[in-house]
Design an enzyme around this catalytic site. Structure first.
Site: not given
Length: 204
Positions: A125, A176
């Site tokens: 991610s 992230h």
């Protein structure tokens, strides 16, 4: 507008690697087995701090906890990665991907050390958000448009994904947010907008 050509061998190869690694881990029964994930390269704070196994910052980006974890990351990478690969070129895109993986993992690790937490982390991610960050810079350099992407839509999508992480449990939001920023900065360095030729002369 003509449909873009896929022509993204690096993106497709990286997706394939992630899927094959996932299948291997699944066959070993390690999708939720921390010991198996650790043996295969998961990032774990004590192993980096005490054993200095910094290679885990990269290998962790090719491991996933489950099919949904893998599927979400690979879907976004499939949809966005080819455009960034077209913008950067195959070699630069591969460099971008690997640096983003290490960078996002390193930021996450630094925060874990600062907060004195022992966390096992896996997943692509951070790289996925880096791709989004890189595309944002490409769009800025191309006046808000590149292939099928528009700056407003991509900013909204990126914000929605960030928000989804903050309202979910067991999500590495540091990876992230840092991935998004790292991808943006790497694209600033690596991306060169092609020169536009306004006039052409037929010399024949």
């Amino acid at each position: 507008m003509h449909g873009k050509r896929r022509n993204a061998p690096v993106t497709d190869f990286l997706i394939l690697v992630n899927v094959l690694v996932f299948l291997y881990v699944a066959l070993r029964g390690g999708l939720r087995d921390d010991e198996v994930l650790l043996r295969l390269g998961a990032s774990y704070t004590p192993y980096l701090t005490e054993r200095h196994e910094y290679w885990r910052l990269l290998t962790a980006a090719f491991l996933h906890f489950g099919i949904r974890h893998l599927g979400n990351n690979m879907l976004v990478l499939f949809v966005t990665g080819d455009s960034l690969e077209h913008a950067l070129g195959h070699v630069k895109y591969l460099i971008f991907y690997l640096l983003s993986a290490v960078g996002a993992s390193a930021c996450s690790y630094a925060v874990e050390v600062w907060m004195r937490r022992e966390v096992l982390s896996v997943g692509a991610s951070g790289v996925v958000f880096a791709v989004l960050g890189g595309l944002i810079w490409v769009l800025i350099r191309n006046r808000g448009r590149f292939e099928e992407f528009r700056i407003r839509n991509l900013l909204f999508f990126s914000g929605l994904m960030l928000l989804g992480g903050f309202i979910s449990e067991e999500v590495d939001n540091v990876a992230h947010t840092s991935g998004l920023l790292i991808g943006f900065l790497l694209a600033v360095v690596l991306y060169r907008r092609p020169a536009v030729t306004l006039f052409s002369t037929d010399m024949t």
